[in-house]
Design a protein around this motif. Structure first.
Motif, PDB file in Angstrom:
ATOM      1  N   ALA A   1      37.069  32.495  46.127  1.00  0.00           N
ATOM      2  CA  ALA A   1      37.041  33.479  45.040  1.00  0.00           C
ATOM      3  C   ALA A   1      36.943  34.882  45.623  1.00  0.00           C
ATOM      4  CB  ALA A   1      35.860  33.200  44.119  1.00  0.00           C
ATOM      5  N   ASP A   2      37.598  35.834  44.961  1.00  0.00           N
ATOM      6  CA  ASP A   2      37.550  37.200  45.485  1.00  0.00           C
ATOM      7  C   ASP A   2      36.355  37.956  44.900  1.00  0.00           C
ATOM      8  OD1 ASP A   2      38.251  38.145  42.899  1.00  0.00           O
ATOM      9  OD2 ASP A   2      40.373  38.202  43.406  1.00  0.00           O
ATOM     10  N   ALA A   3      36.130  39.157  45.432  1.00  0.00           N
ATOM     11  CA  ALA A   3      34.960  39.935  45.048  1.00  0.00           C
ATOM     12  C   ALA A   3      34.949  40.259  43.558  1.00  0.00           C
ATOM     13  CB  ALA A   3      34.902  41.220  45.864  1.00  0.00           C
ATOM     14  N   ALA A   4      36.105  40.531  42.986  1.00  0.00           N
ATOM     15  CA  ALA A   4      36.162  40.858  41.561  1.00  0.00           C
ATOM     16  C   ALA A   4      35.701  39.682  40.709  1.00  0.00           C
ATOM     17  CB  ALA A   4      37.583  41.271  41.181  1.00  0.00           C
ATOM     18  N   GLN A   5      36.120  38.486  41.065  1.00  0.00           N
ATOM     19  CA  GLN A   5      35.696  37.292  40.332  1.00  0.00           C
ATOM     20  C   GLN A   5      34.182  37.076  40.463  1.00  0.00           C
ATOM     21  OE1 GLN A   5      38.564  34.746  42.503  1.00  0.00           O
ATOM     22  NE2 GLN A   5      39.219  33.983  40.491  1.00  0.00           N
ATOM     23  N   VAL A   6      33.676  37.281  41.668  1.00  0.00           N
ATOM     24  CA  VAL A   6      32.248  37.067  41.916  1.00  0.00           C
ATOM     25  C   VAL A   6      31.413  38.095  41.162  1.00  0.00           C
ATOM     26  CG1 VAL A   6      30.462  37.095  43.695  1.00  0.00           C
ATOM     27  CG2 VAL A   6      32.649  35.944  44.126  1.00  0.00           C
ATOM     28  N   ARG A   7      31.829  39.340  41.213  1.00  0.00           N
ATOM     29  CA  ARG A   7      31.088  40.389  40.506  1.00  0.00           C
ATOM     30  C   ARG A   7      31.062  40.126  39.003  1.00  0.00           C
ATOM     31  NH1 ARG A   7      32.902  46.246  42.706  1.00  0.00           N
ATOM     32  NH2 ARG A   7      31.444  46.832  41.056  1.00  0.00           N
ATOM     33  N   ALA A   8      32.181  39.692  38.460  1.00  0.00           N
ATOM     34  CA  ALA A   8      32.228  39.396  37.020  1.00  0.00           C
ATOM     35  C   ALA A   8      31.308  38.232  36.677  1.00  0.00           C
ATOM     36  CB  ALA A   8      33.665  39.089  36.605  1.00  0.00           C
ATOM     37  N   ALA A   9      31.330  37.199  37.515  1.00  0.00           N
ATOM     38  CA  ALA A   9      30.493  36.023  37.250  1.00  0.00           C
ATOM     39  C   ALA A   9      29.013  36.364  37.302  1.00  0.00           C
ATOM     40  CB  ALA A   9      30.822  34.928  38.256  1.00  0.00           C
ATOM     41  N   LEU A  10      28.651  37.305  38.177  1.00  0.00           N
ATOM     42  CA  LEU A  10      27.253  37.696  38.331  1.00  0.00           C
ATOM     43  C   LEU A  10      26.851  38.839  37.399  1.00  0.00           C
ATOM     44  CD1 LEU A  10      26.936  37.535  42.223  1.00  0.00           C
ATOM     45  CD2 LEU A  10      25.877  35.989  40.562  1.00  0.00           C
ATOM     46  N   GLN A  11      27.792  39.325  36.598  1.00  0.00           N
ATOM     47  CA  GLN A  11      27.512  40.457  35.696  1.00  0.00           C
ATOM     48  C   GLN A  11      26.918  41.624  36.506  1.00  0.00           C
ATOM     49  OE1 GLN A  11      25.222  39.130  32.236  1.00  0.00           O
ATOM     50  NE2 GLN A  11      26.148  37.085  32.395  1.00  0.00           N
ATOM     51  N   TRP A  12      27.557  41.921  37.614  1.00  0.00           N
ATOM     52  CA  TRP A  12      27.018  42.883  38.570  1.00  0.00           C
ATOM     53  C   TRP A  12      26.961  44.294  37.988  1.00  0.00           C
ATOM     54  CZ3 TRP A  12      24.915  41.234  43.032  1.00  0.00           C
ATOM     55  CH2 TRP A  12      24.470  42.219  43.921  1.00  0.00           C
ATOM     56  N   ASP A  13      25.818  44.961  38.162  1.00  0.00           N
ATOM     57  CA  ASP A  13      25.612  46.324  37.687  1.00  0.00           C
ATOM     58  C   ASP A  13      25.671  47.277  38.881  1.00  0.00           C
ATOM     59  OD1 ASP A  13      24.806  48.739  36.646  1.00  0.00           O
ATOM     60  OD2 ASP A  13      22.994  47.968  35.676  1.00  0.00           O
ATOM     61  N   GLU A  14      26.806  47.904  39.078  1.00  0.00           N
ATOM     62  CA  GLU A  14      27.023  48.773  40.229  1.00  0.00           C
ATOM     63  C   GLU A  14      26.089  49.983  40.224  1.00  0.00           C
ATOM     64  OE1 GLU A  14      28.615  50.358  43.749  1.00  0.00           O
ATOM     65  OE2 GLU A  14      28.804  48.350  42.886  1.00  0.00           O
ATOM     66  N   GLN A  15      25.731  50.476  39.032  1.00  0.00           N
ATOM     67  CA  GLN A  15      24.845  51.631  38.956  1.00  0.00           C
ATOM     68  C   GLN A  15      23.455  51.302  39.490  1.00  0.00           C
ATOM     69  OE1 GLN A  15      25.584  54.740  38.103  1.00  0.00           O
ATOM     70  NE2 GLN A  15      27.718  54.223  37.727  1.00  0.00           N
ATOM     71  N   ALA A  16      23.026  50.076  39.284  1.00  0.00           N
ATOM     72  CA  ALA A  16      21.702  49.677  39.747  1.00  0.00           C
ATOM     73  C   ALA A  16      21.707  49.173  41.181  1.00  0.00           C
ATOM     74  CB  ALA A  16      21.132  48.602  38.819  1.00  0.00           C
ATOM     75  N   TRP A  17      22.774  48.420  41.543  1.00  0.00           N
ATOM     76  CA  TRP A  17      22.822  47.758  42.840  1.00  0.00           C
ATOM     77  C   TRP A  17      24.205  47.970  43.467  1.00  0.00           C
ATOM     78  CZ3 TRP A  17      18.053  46.201  43.873  1.00  0.00           C
ATOM     79  CH2 TRP A  17      17.224  45.824  42.813  1.00  0.00           C
ATOM     80  N   PRO A  18      24.345  48.863  44.428  1.00  0.00           N
ATOM     81  CA  PRO A  18      25.660  49.100  45.048  1.00  0.00           C
ATOM     82  C   PRO A  18      26.234  47.806  45.619  1.00  0.00           C
ATOM     83  CG  PRO A  18      24.093  50.805  45.695  1.00  0.00           C
ATOM     84  CD  PRO A  18      23.304  49.764  44.976  1.00  0.00           C
ATOM     85  N   TRP A  19      27.403  47.419  45.120  1.00  0.00           N
ATOM     86  CA  TRP A  19      28.004  46.154  45.529  1.00  0.00           C
ATOM     87  C   TRP A  19      28.238  46.083  47.031  1.00  0.00           C
ATOM     88  CZ3 TRP A  19      28.741  41.286  44.673  1.00  0.00           C
ATOM     89  CH2 TRP A  19      29.770  40.587  45.316  1.00  0.00           C
ATOM     90  N   ASP A  20      28.704  47.168  47.636  1.00  0.00           N
ATOM     91  CA  ASP A  20      29.018  47.153  49.067  1.00  0.00           C
ATOM     92  C   ASP A  20      27.802  46.768  49.910  1.00  0.00           C
ATOM     93  OD1 ASP A  20      31.593  47.846  48.524  1.00  0.00           O
ATOM     94  OD2 ASP A  20      31.389  49.951  49.095  1.00  0.00           O
ATOM     95  N   ARG A  21      26.620  47.063  49.414  1.00  0.00           N
ATOM     96  CA  ARG A  21      25.396  46.756  50.157  1.00  0.00           C
ATOM     97  C   ARG A  21      25.135  45.250  50.197  1.00  0.00           C
ATOM     98  NH1 ARG A  21      20.581  50.219  48.092  1.00  0.00           N
ATOM     99  NH2 ARG A  21      21.917  51.816  49.032  1.00  0.00           N
ATOM    100  N   TYR A  22      25.423  44.572  49.083  1.00  0.00           N
ATOM    101  CA  TYR A  22      25.072  43.156  48.956  1.00  0.00           C
ATOM    102  C   TYR A  22      26.267  42.216  49.062  1.00  0.00           C
ATOM    103  CZ  TYR A  22      20.546  44.947  47.614  1.00  0.00           C
ATOM    104  OH  TYR A  22      19.335  45.600  47.632  1.00  0.00           O
ATOM    105  N   ALA A  23      27.483  42.755  49.070  1.00  0.00           N
ATOM    106  CA  ALA A  23      28.672  41.909  49.119  1.00  0.00           C
ATOM    107  C   ALA A  23      28.667  40.935  50.295  1.00  0.00           C
ATOM    108  CB  ALA A  23      29.934  42.776  49.141  1.00  0.00           C
ATOM    109  N   PRO A  24      28.316  41.366  51.517  1.00  0.00           N
ATOM    110  CA  PRO A  24      28.345  40.401  52.631  1.00  0.00           C
ATOM    111  C   PRO A  24      27.392  39.223  52.423  1.00  0.00           C
ATOM    112  CG  PRO A  24      28.319  42.650  53.471  1.00  0.00           C
ATOM    113  CD  PRO A  24      28.035  42.741  52.004  1.00  0.00           C
ATOM    114  N   VAL A  25      26.238  39.473  51.820  1.00  0.00           N
ATOM    115  CA  VAL A  25      25.271  38.397  51.557  1.00  0.00           C
ATOM    116  C   VAL A  25      25.842  37.429  50.531  1.00  0.00           C
ATOM    117  CG1 VAL A  25      22.905  37.859  50.885  1.00  0.00           C
ATOM    118  CG2 VAL A  25      23.415  40.074  51.964  1.00  0.00           C
ATOM    119  N   VAL A  26      26.311  37.985  49.419  1.00  0.00           N
ATOM    120  CA  VAL A  26      26.810  37.171  48.310  1.00  0.00           C
ATOM    121  C   VAL A  26      28.055  36.389  48.723  1.00  0.00           C
ATOM    122  CG1 VAL A  26      27.773  37.254  45.981  1.00  0.00           C
ATOM    123  CG2 VAL A  26      25.849  38.729  46.586  1.00  0.00           C
ATOM    124  N   MET A  27      29.005  37.071  49.346  1.00  0.00           N
ATOM    125  CA  MET A  27      30.266  36.420  49.672  1.00  0.00           C
ATOM    126  C   MET A  27      30.107  35.370  50.766  1.00  0.00           C
ATOM    127  SD  MET A  27      32.137  37.713  47.385  1.00  0.00           S
ATOM    128  CE  MET A  27      33.771  37.080  47.807  1.00  0.00           C
TER     129      MET A  27
END
Length: 281
Positions: free
Chosen positions: A98-124
């Protein structure tokens, strides 16, 4: 559309959260990275491993990614649970590619609260290993109810009840009016309770659920562990950027020390954002 005041509140709370639970500090050196692998080898299998981070320390997210991969390659990782996503959100059903866009949508990721680039390596890393990633945080829509829930006030024993209040007061640089402190403590407790529930829900016999959260949430006598059943085994590891806080040592089974961050005055930043009484969370 998110209002500017709501965005300000979220960012301010995240800044304040990095200050909370600090206590007394003593200078210390980073650990040898290999020490963490050795510790993981020595520990017996547990139901949950709780990793506490400082949100703005990149080395802490690198440590988390390494831990995900270490457990996954040994077929020991049941799930990755995150403070950074709401309870009920998760990647269950997504394929390992799955790509990052799919993962972010599934997790209801809030970029304003948690910068995705910071946590993407952990999650992916977890997604690529075929391990479900699930949110564990209290949804924002439920925070007002938690603020009014006086039943939360008696969760901790009397000796520990003052500590979260003091930590929030000090972590917010004395800017929070006294009448708002207990509602904020209740939110902290409710968030811990939800993360504990998400960790238990992700349990698989013979495997370990990995929780990633701010270090204030994983402390042994105050946070998520206080909501776990006595027969649910866990270990707590807390990362500290360049300094070992004496108040933290007794709250963790392991302290992972990383290089110090560039010195700055976070209270000055907070005062700029809260020139008057802060908005309600």
């Amino acid at each position: 559309m998110r209002s500017s005041s709501t965005t300000l509140t979220r960012r301010t709370l995240l800044l304040a959260a990095s200050l909370a639970m600090q206590g007394c500090i003593t200078a210390d050196l980073p650990r040898d990275p290999a020490a963490w692998d050795s510790q993981l080898e020595r520990w017996p299998p547990v139901d949950a491993l709780l990793l506490g981070e400082q949100h703005d320390a990149a080395a802490h997210q690198q440590w988390q990614r390494h831990t995900v991969q270490w457990l996954a390659v040994r077929q020991r990782l049941a799930a990755l649970v995150l403070e950074m996503a709401p309870e009920g959100a998760g990647t269950d059903g997504l394929p390992p590619d799955a790509d990052a866009a799919q993962v972010r949508a599934a997790l209801q990721w809030d970029e304003q609260a948690w910068p995705w680039d910071r946590y993407a390596p952990v999650v992916m890393a977890a997604v690529a290993a075929g391990v479900p990633v699930r949110g564990g945080n209290l949804p924002r829509s439920q925070m007002p109810q938690a603020m009014r829930d006086a039943a939360l006030d008696t969760h901790l024993p009397p000796a520990g009840r003052a500590r979260p209040r003091t930590a929030i007061e000090e972590g917010h640089c004395g800017l929070v009016p006294a009448q708002r402190l207990m509602p904020m403590v209740r939110i902290q407790l409710a968030r811990d309770a939800r993360m504990a529930r998400a960790v238990q829900a992700a349990h698989r016999p013979g495997r370990t659920v990995l929780l990633v959260a701010g270090f204030g949430h994983v402390q042994r006598s105050l946070g998520v562990p206080t909501w776990l059943p006595s027969d649910f085994t866990s270990k707590v590891a807390i990362a500290q950027a360049g300094q070992a806080r004496a108040a933290i040592e007794s709250e963790a089974d392991y302290v992972h020390r990383t290089p110090a961050l560039t010195p700055h005055d976070p209270c000055a930043e907070l005062r700029e954002r809260w020139p008057g009484p802060p908005p309600a969370p």
